[in-house]
Motif scaffolding. Structure first.
Motif, mmCIF file in Angstrom:
data_model
loop_
_atom_site.group_PDB
_atom_site.id
_atom_site.type_symbol
_atom_site.label_atom_id
_atom_site.label_comp_id
_atom_site.label_asym_id
_atom_site.label_seq_id
_atom_site.Cartn_x
_atom_site.Cartn_y
_atom_site.Cartn_z
ATOM 1 N N LEU A 108 0.839 -1.164 -0.061
ATOM 2 C CA LEU A 108 -0.046 0.120 -0.042
ATOM 3 C C LEU A 108 0.877 1.192 -0.145
ATOM 4 O O LEU A 108 1.762 1.285 0.660
ATOM 5 N N ARG A 109 0.643 2.224 -0.987
ATOM 6 C CA ARG A 109 1.260 3.246 -1.134
ATOM 7 C C ARG A 109 0.725 4.590 -0.342
ATOM 8 O O ARG A 109 -0.350 4.614 -0.682
ATOM 9 N N PRO A 110 1.438 5.375 0.243
ATOM 10 C CA PRO A 110 0.623 6.390 0.914
ATOM 11 C C PRO A 110 0.503 7.690 -0.309
ATOM 12 O O PRO A 110 0.823 7.432 -1.457
ATOM 13 N N ASP A 111 -0.575 8.655 0.017
ATOM 14 C CA ASP A 111 -1.066 9.445 -1.026
ATOM 15 C C ASP A 111 0.336 10.621 -1.154
ATOM 16 O O ASP A 111 1.168 10.279 -0.432
ATOM 17 N N HIS A 122 6.451 2.904 1.234
ATOM 18 C CA HIS A 122 5.123 1.775 1.125
ATOM 19 C C HIS A 122 4.880 1.263 2.624
ATOM 20 O O HIS A 122 5.861 1.114 3.615
ATOM 21 N N ARG A 152 -7.209 2.775 6.050
ATOM 22 C CA ARG A 152 -6.447 3.748 6.632
ATOM 23 C C ARG A 152 -5.354 3.499 7.515
ATOM 24 O O ARG A 152 -5.386 2.603 8.223
ATOM 25 N N SER A 204 6.406 1.269 7.724
ATOM 26 C CA SER A 204 6.961 1.641 6.422
ATOM 27 C C SER A 204 8.552 1.995 6.757
ATOM 28 O O SER A 204 8.885 2.847 7.692
ATOM 29 N N ASP A 218 -4.428 7.747 3.800
ATOM 30 C CA ASP A 218 -5.636 6.868 3.375
ATOM 31 C C ASP A 218 -5.141 6.008 2.224
ATOM 32 O O ASP A 218 -4.743 6.868 0.930
ATOM 33 N N CYS A 219 -5.120 4.797 2.186
ATOM 34 C CA CYS A 219 -4.485 4.119 0.989
ATOM 35 C C CYS A 219 -5.737 3.535 0.145
ATOM 36 O O CYS A 219 -6.564 2.753 0.644
ATOM 37 N N ARG A 220 -5.547 3.989 -0.968
ATOM 38 C CA ARG A 220 -6.822 3.725 -2.013
ATOM 39 C C ARG A 220 -6.464 2.757 -2.892
ATOM 40 O O ARG A 220 -7.186 2.519 -3.909
#
Length: 227
Positions: free
Chosen positions: A41-44, A76, A114, A166, A197-199
């Motif tokens: 999951l990458r951050p915004d 990440h 999140r 991370s 918020d990882c989308r």
């Protein structure tokens, strides 16, 4: 619960670093068990810049020869490791297709993930950014992905992924000033960096670019749709 685990890691890392028993990273080799194919999951973008700023500070204390894994393009949170390092992944790879199909199945049951970024900690081999989930979304996604993978999830079968983090800096050589690193991280043990918020969840491989590890995305699945 998470704070206690990260405190325990800090104590382990402090003792290892101060006694010279720290771990050292080296570039991965084909078939090796480090820097494996994973779902991350990458951050915004805004959070990634904040993470990079902290990474820059950590590198200033640790030394420029180490790997700044927390740079904005490589920061990440690993959701699950899937298979040992592969130096080359061909187009149309059957395992990659199965990993992504399982990820689509799992993500359809969860929605966005999140994480609250709650401070730094130290391990024998790295400086970490601690993440604490405010709800059970990431655990549900992890469990759902494991179920969807079936036999393809064998690499983490029996593994308890009980913290989320991370990595900011991976150590590649002895630290010039171990005490300074311990003090710097300790002073930021409860550094609040907000909520991410990882989308999207991405299937990635890791590649060494001569000075650090970077990620190559093979595919991605949206987490923005709530079930």
């Amino acid at each position: 619960m998470y704070a206690a685990r990260f405190d325990g890691l800090f104590e382990q890392g402090r003792d290892a670093v101060l006694t010279g028993a720290g771990q050292r990273q080296v570039p991965p080799v084909d078939g090796g068990n480090r820097w494996v194919m994973s779902v991350v999951l990458r951050p915004d973008a805004a959070t990634a810049r904040r993470i990079e700023d902290v990474t820059r500070g950590a590198m200033a204390v640790a030394g420029g020869e180490h790997w700044p894994t927390g740079k904005a393009d490589s920061a990440h949170f690993t959701l699950r490791a899937l298979e040992n390092h592969r130096a080359s992944v061909p187009d149309g790879d059957a395992r990659v297709s199965r990993y992504i199909e399982a990820l689509r199945t799992a993500s359809s049951t969860v929605g966005p993930v999140r994480l609250t970024l709650s401070g730094l900690t130290l391990t024998p081999g790295c400086v970490m950014l601690c993440a604490e989930p405010p709800d059970d979304a990431i655990e549900r996604l992890y469990d759902a992905y494991g179920a969807a993978l079936g036999e393809d999830g064998r690499l983490e079968a029996g593994f308890d992924r009980n913290i989320w983090y991370s990595t900011l800096v991976h150590f590649t050589s002895p630290l010039a000033d171990p005490q300074a690193v311990v003090q710097w991280v300790g002073e930021r043990r409860h550094l609040a960096l907000g909520e991410v918020d990882c989308r999207h969840a991405e299937l990635v491989v890791h590649r060494f670019n001569g000075s650090r590890m970077v990620m190559q995305a093979l595919d991605a699945v949206s987490l923005s749709r709530r079930p």
